[in-house]
Scaffold this motif. Structure first.
Motif, short mmCIF file in Angstrom:
data_model
loop_
_atom_site.label_atom_id
_atom_site.label_comp_id
_atom_site.label_asym_id
_atom_site.label_seq_id
_atom_site.Cartn_x
_atom_site.Cartn_y
_atom_site.Cartn_z
N GLY A 179 3.47 5.88 -3.18
CA GLY A 179 2.49 5.20 -4.02
C GLY A 179 2.08 3.86 -3.48
O GLY A 179 1.07 3.29 -3.92
N SER A 180 2.85 3.32 -2.55
CA SER A 180 2.48 2.06 -1.90
C SER A 180 2.97 2.10 -0.47
O SER A 180 3.87 2.87 -0.13
CB SER A 180 3.09 0.86 -2.63
N ARG A 181 2.36 1.27 0.36
CA ARG A 181 2.76 1.18 1.77
C ARG A 181 2.80 -0.28 2.17
O ARG A 181 2.09 -1.11 1.63
CB ARG A 181 1.81 1.97 2.66
N THR A 220 6.21 -6.34 5.33
CA THR A 220 6.29 -7.03 4.05
C THR A 220 5.58 -6.19 3.00
O THR A 220 4.74 -5.35 3.33
CB THR A 220 5.63 -8.42 4.11
N PRO A 221 5.88 -6.41 1.71
CA PRO A 221 5.22 -5.60 0.68
C PRO A 221 3.77 -5.97 0.43
O PRO A 221 3.04 -5.20 -0.19
CB PRO A 221 6.08 -5.84 -0.56
N PRO A 237 8.33 1.32 3.06
CA PRO A 237 8.32 0.14 3.92
C PRO A 237 7.60 0.38 5.24
O PRO A 237 7.65 -0.45 6.15
CB PRO A 237 9.81 -0.13 4.15
N ALA A 238 6.96 1.54 5.36
CA ALA A 238 6.21 1.88 6.57
C ALA A 238 4.72 1.85 6.26
O ALA A 238 4.30 1.52 5.14
CB ALA A 238 6.63 3.25 7.08
N ALA A 239 3.90 2.18 7.25
CA ALA A 239 2.45 2.15 7.07
C ALA A 239 1.80 3.16 7.99
O ALA A 239 2.41 3.66 8.93
CB ALA A 239 1.91 0.75 7.35
N GLY A 240 0.55 3.48 7.69
CA GLY A 240 -0.19 4.43 8.51
C GLY A 240 -1.68 4.24 8.30
O GLY A 240 -2.15 3.15 7.95
N SER A 241 -2.44 5.32 8.46
CA SER A 241 -3.90 5.23 8.37
C SER A 241 -4.38 4.79 6.99
O SER A 241 -5.47 4.22 6.85
CB SER A 241 -4.53 6.58 8.73
N SER A 242 -3.58 5.06 5.95
CA SER A 242 -4.00 4.67 4.60
C SER A 242 -4.07 3.16 4.43
O SER A 242 -4.66 2.68 3.45
CB SER A 242 -3.05 5.27 3.56
#
Length: 412
Positions: A203-205, A281-282, A349-354
């Motif tokens: 729900g969050s990245r 970071t959040p 705690p990760a991230a991507g294209s979104s």
């Protein structure tokens, strides 16, 4: 929406399970690291051919170079590679007469260079292969979800856009523009990263970025000129300790010094040392705090005669969990209930294209791909039954959005 539509979608995909496994196997067989444009282009061609067969119009796009002040990121993310040599991004569009606009995000590249590749294999209910979870399984889920909507005449949306990045593993420096542009025209976004532990969605990245820290001292012979030397490695070691002390899991702040290089000869006090830092970071408030503290660490003179230079950039903004996220989760859970599926939703705690739709405040769910794990290892896997399950979940959720579920949630 009646349960009949969900059942029709589920039944169609049950018949397509063999085709789904064959399709993901075909994609896995294509080496498609970001630095292998022949591979990323081949994956893009294959996915787009399936989408064109059900009425999508596809195009190739290329992102622009970074501005001069952040161009150091290009060498940082893809050392030794010319950005002009990367593969194309793909954009696929479908226009209908319904309501609501959906954006689906996927990645054509994987973390595996050809030398780290390994053969596709099946182990019980798992399929293993390079990039099968991240995210060739997700591409398969997206393709067959859209095929299910078409085959069951359940596509009741006004528009569906798919943006497929060719260099997500290298920071999405050039696909960012295409994702952002499509996000501005979307009402809801689904990203095809693999589901997390236990089939969880995200729900969050995190907001993430990188830094390069260079420490300079003074070269000198380690014996005859010992007193003249200033060890950049010793100064760096002190800074690394300070950098790692900024990690605060309770606040979802993580820093990792992942690479260190310094010195050129055993018998010479090193005059230079370099380190790379991964920063998570959040959100922007915490990012600004961490950036300020890193600059203070860089500015501190650890040893007399030493100095440091810090380059830092946040290349992926965060995706925040909002009230609209909760609304989209509730609709996805309604869809899941009609299919007999349950799932959790976590903060990642990760991230991507979104990441690039985060600042647009467009409701987004990530992790819509198959359940999988052990990413970037020689036993990366997906759970085979989850291919059809997640395709049914995506297709049914999209149909519910076109059927007015969003507005009903707003009124209820």
């Amino acid at each position: 929406m009646s349960h009949a539509t969900a059942s029709a979608i589920r039944d169609y995909l049950a018949q397509e399970q063999g085709a789904m496994l064959a399709f993901v196997r075909e994609l896995v067989a294509i080496d498609s690291h970001a630095t292998h444009p022949v591979g990323t282009d081949a994956v893009g061609d294959r996915v787009c051919a399936e989408l064109e067969a059900i009425g999508f119009v596809t195009e190739r796009t290329r992102g622009e170079r970074l501005p001069p002040e952040t161009r150091w990121l290009e060498e940082f993310m893809l050392p030794g590679h010319d950005p002009a040599s990367l593969g194309d991004q793909r954009v696929a569009r479908w226009a209908g007469s319904g309501k609501g606009r959906v954006l689906v995000l996927g990645d054509l590249d994987t973390a595996f260079i050809a030398e780290k590749s390994f053969p596709f294999r099946i182990e019980a209910n798992r399929a293993c292969g390079p990039g099968i979870a991240d995210m060739k399984g997700g591409l398969t889920v997206a393709v067959f979800a859209l095929k299910a909507l078409h085959a069951t005449d359940a596509n009741n949306l006004a528009a569906i856009t798919c943006v497929l990045s060719s260099e997500e593993q290298a920071g999405s420096l050039y696909s960012r523009g295409a994702v952002t542009a499509a996000g501005r025209e979307a009402d809801w976004v689904f990203c095809m990263e693999c589901a997390r532990e236990g089939g969880n969605l995200m729900g969050s990245r995190a907001q993430i970025g990188v830094a390069r820290l260079d420490v300079y001292g003074r070269d000198a012979h380690a014996g005859s000129a010992f007193g003249k030397g200033v060890s950049a490695i010793e100064a760096m070691a002190r800074k690394i300790t300070a950098v790692h002390a900024l990690t605060d899991p309770a606040r979802e702040i993580y820093l990792c010094v992942g690479q260190v290089a310094g010195g050129w000869r055993r018998s010479v006090i090193p005059g230079h040392c370099m380190a790379t830092i991964d920063i998570r970071t959040p959100g922007p408030t915490e990012w600004d705090e961490v950036e300020s503290r890193l600059k203070a660490i860089a500015a501190k003179e650890e040893l007399a005669g030493s100095r440091a230079n810090l380059l830092i950039a946040s290349h992926r903004p965060g995706v925040q969990w909002t009230n609209d996220t909760d609304r989209l989760i509730a609709i996805a859970r309604e869809a899941g209930a009609e299919l007999g599926l349950t799932f959790g939703v976590l903060r990642s705690p990760a991230a991507g294209s979104s990441a690039f739709v985060g600042p647009l405040d467009v409701p987004c769910l990530d992790g819509m791909g198959p359940a999988g794990g052990d990413l970037m290892t020689d036993h990366e896997y997906i759970e085979i039954p989850s291919l059809a399950e997640r395709a049914a979940l995506l297709a049914t959720t999209m149909h519910k959005l076109g059927d007015g579920a969003w507005e009903r949630r707003d009124n209820g």
